[in-house]
Every structure is written in structure tokens, then in C-alpha cells.
Design an enzyme around this catalytic site. Structure first.
Site, mmCIF file in Angstrom:
data_model
loop_
_atom_site.group_PDB
_atom_site.id
_atom_site.type_symbol
_atom_site.label_atom_id
_atom_site.label_comp_id
_atom_site.label_asym_id
_atom_site.label_seq_id
_atom_site.Cartn_x
_atom_site.Cartn_y
_atom_site.Cartn_z
ATOM 1 C CG ASP A 99 -1.909 1.089 1.175
ATOM 2 O OD1 ASP A 99 -3.024 0.999 0.564
ATOM 3 O OD2 ASP A 99 -1.646 1.938 2.112
ATOM 4 C CG HIS A 294 -5.746 -2.816 -0.567
ATOM 5 N ND1 HIS A 294 -4.979 -2.306 -1.578
ATOM 6 C CD2 HIS A 294 -5.332 -2.307 0.522
ATOM 7 C CE1 HIS A 294 -3.933 -1.425 -1.032
ATOM 8 N NE2 HIS A 294 -4.243 -1.321 0.176
#
Length: 318
Positions: A99, A294
Site C-alpha cells: 500500500d 487489497h
């Protein structure tokens, strides 16, 4: 077993988790996360013969959170990792990020190839420095409700997230009950980032109530301002990185993402995934994990660990 301690690096205090002995591997987490996000990777990488260190990044958890928004530029964030390597008594390291930690890892490799001999990024592709400031480009394209924009005004997102930290973490980490995850990146007019979800959806199998409690307790103490300040430097980072326009990262590299990750399925992300080699001429592998979203290193730790350890062994042998 991993241990924890505070360490001074780049003029600030960083809280770190570490384990193992051998070549140094630094793990950089994203938003809104902690060194704890690497709980499945730390023991596995240590057992494979490496000294693995995961800090709470600047502004997060038990690490220092400078009050000034300007203290969260990409130079500060990379500077922390450079300083951490030095504080650990090392001169070389492999840097891995997920991320927001991925841009830190990519830029660390770009700025200091003398230190970072290999680099892996999870979820976020390497830097393609565009033709203008990111927030300007959004506006020019008629976008006014992207979450980056919602995060810009200090205090707004903080108030929403800190109102009920347990619900915030449950919604953000646990999934927001959306058929289209990319919809979560847009904030409905007059509503908040969490407006899509009730906060009562069941947790995914990879996130336990105990895990959630750990994140919740940490963010209750720290608040959200430090992590949000990273987003408030998006345009400034574009300006600061002008000398690296079209630069390549020549070190051995690895990219991993979940096939259902909205970061790589959106228009921009999908294009970047197809052009990784433009920036990463020594890309050893592009691993897209089917069915994963994610939070890939927490969702699918076995596959991520296997890929990281193979990459670490190959790049350290080279």
C-alpha cells in the site's frame, strides 16, 4: 519469536518489530496499518535466514508523529528507512512495502540504490511520474470526490475516523460490503469515507477479532492524523521528485497484488500493471493472486511469503 523496541532513526523515534539473523529486510506497511500487518511475514522471513525489521511508519502506532504536515514528504519517509538501516548497523538492505509502504520502498530503491539492493512492492505499482500534480489532474478530469481529495483538509477525515475507531477499522480493513471495491475510493457528496458500510458486516476469515482489537487500540491512542498527512503531500511529492522523471529502478524487483484489489483493477492501476517493466527493467516476477483483495499479505500469507522468500534468496545470492 519477534521482539520489539524503539530505535532512533532520521531524528525521530521508530517502533520496530524484528526477528532473525542474516541479510537485512525492511518491511514498510501502508494506510491505515501498523508493523503488525506483517505478523505473518516476520517469522517466515526470519526462519528463511534473514534479519527482518518492520517499523510502525512515521505517524503511526508507537512511532513519532511530527505535527507539521510538511514532515511527511516522500523524502522524510524514505529518510526514515535509510536512517533505520544505518541505526541497525547495516549498509545494505532489501526493502519491501505494501500500500503506501510500496511507494516508500520503490522510492528508497530509486533514491538510494547503493543501500537498497532489491525491492518488492505489494498492491501499489512503482512510480510513474505523471505530467502534472496528482490532485490537479483529478480536478482537470472532473473528479471531485476521490478519497485523496476527501483526505486533504486537516481535521475532516480525522473527525470521521476517530468518532468510532472500532467501526472505522472494521469497515476499512474488514471490507465495506461492496460488490465493486473500487466504489469505496469515492466519497458520496456530503457524506464520509465510511458511508458505504454499516460496520456490522462479518469479518473476513483472515482478520480475527483479536487482530481488529490490536489495530483499534493502536489507532485510539495515535489518532489518524499522521497517516492522513502522507496523502497531504501527494502534490508536493510530485514536485520534489522532478529529478527522477522517467528514471528506472534497476535493482531486482518483485510485484505482488490481489486480483480483486481496486488499486490495480481501476483504469490507472490496470494500465500501470501492464507497463511495470518500463520502470522495473529487472522485474523478476509479477504475481497476481486470484481471489485476493487489497490486504494481500494478511489475506494470503502463504503465497506471499513463498514469493517473498524465493525473491530474497535469489536476489541475495546474486
Amino acid at each position: 519469536m519477534s521482539s520489539t523496541r524503539m530505535i532512533k532513526a532520521n531524528g525521530i523515534d521508530l517502533f520496530i518489530r524484528e526477528a532473525g539473523q542474516g541479510p537485512l529486510v525492511v518491511l514498510c506497511h501502508g494506510w491505515p496499518e501498523l508493523s503488525y500487518s506483517w505478523r505473518h511475514q516476520i517469522p517466515a522471513i526470519a526462519a528463511a535466514g534473514f534479519h527482518v525489521v518492520a517499523p510502525d511508519m512515521r505517524g503511526y502506532g508507537q512511532s513519532a508523529a511530527p505535527p507539521d504536515v510538511a514532515a511527511y514528504s516522500i523524502f522524510d519517509l524514505v529518510g526514515d528507512i535509510v536512517g533505520l538501516v544505518k541505526a541497525l548497523g547495516e549498509t545494505r538492505a532489501t526493502v519491501i512495502g505494501h500500500d503506501w509502504g510500496a511507494p516508500v520502498a520503490w522510492h528508497a530503491a530509486l533514491f538510494r540504490p547503493d543501500i537498497f539492493t532489491a525491492v518488492a512492492g505489494l498492491s501499489v505499482p512503482p512510480p510513474f511520474r505523471g505530467r502534472g500534480r496528482p490532485l490537479d489532474l483529478l480536478r482537470q478530469n472532473g473528479v471531485t470526490n476521490f478519497y485523496w481529495q476527501y483526505f486533504q483538509t486537516p481535521g475532516v477525515a480525522e473527525a470521521e475516523f476517530e468518532h468510532d475507531v472500532a467501526r472505522t477499522m472494521r469497515v476499512v480493513l474488514g471490507g465495506r460490503g461492496l460488490a465493486d471495491p473500487s466504489a469505496a475510493m469515492f466519497v458520496p457528496e456530503g457524506k464520509g469515507f465510511l458511508a458505504h458500510a454499516t460496520g456490522e458486516e462479518p469479518l473476513p476469515a483472515w482478520l480475527s477479532e483479536a487482530d481488529l482489537a490490536h489495530f483499534t487500540e493502536a489507532f485510539r491512542k495515535s489518532g489518524f492524523r499522521g497517516g492522513l498527512n502522507w496523502y497531504r503531500n501527494l502534490d508536493r511529492n510530485w514536485e520534489l521528485t522532478a529529478p527522477w522523471q522517467d528514471a528506472q529502478i534497476d535493482q531486482p524487483s518483485l510485484f505482488i497484488a490481489g486480483a480483486k484489489d481496486a488499486v490495480i483493477t481501476g483504469l490507472i492501476g490496470a494500465k500501470r500493471i501492464n507497463e511495470l517493466e518500463r520502470v522495473l527493467p529487472n522485474l523478476t516476477r509479477k504475481l497476481i493472486i486470484e481471489g485476493a483483495g487489497h490486504w494481500v499479505q494478511q489475506e494470503r500469507p502463504d503465497e506471499v511469503n513463498a514469493a517473498l522468500i524465493r525473491f530474497l534468496r535469489e536476489s541475495s545470492a546474486a
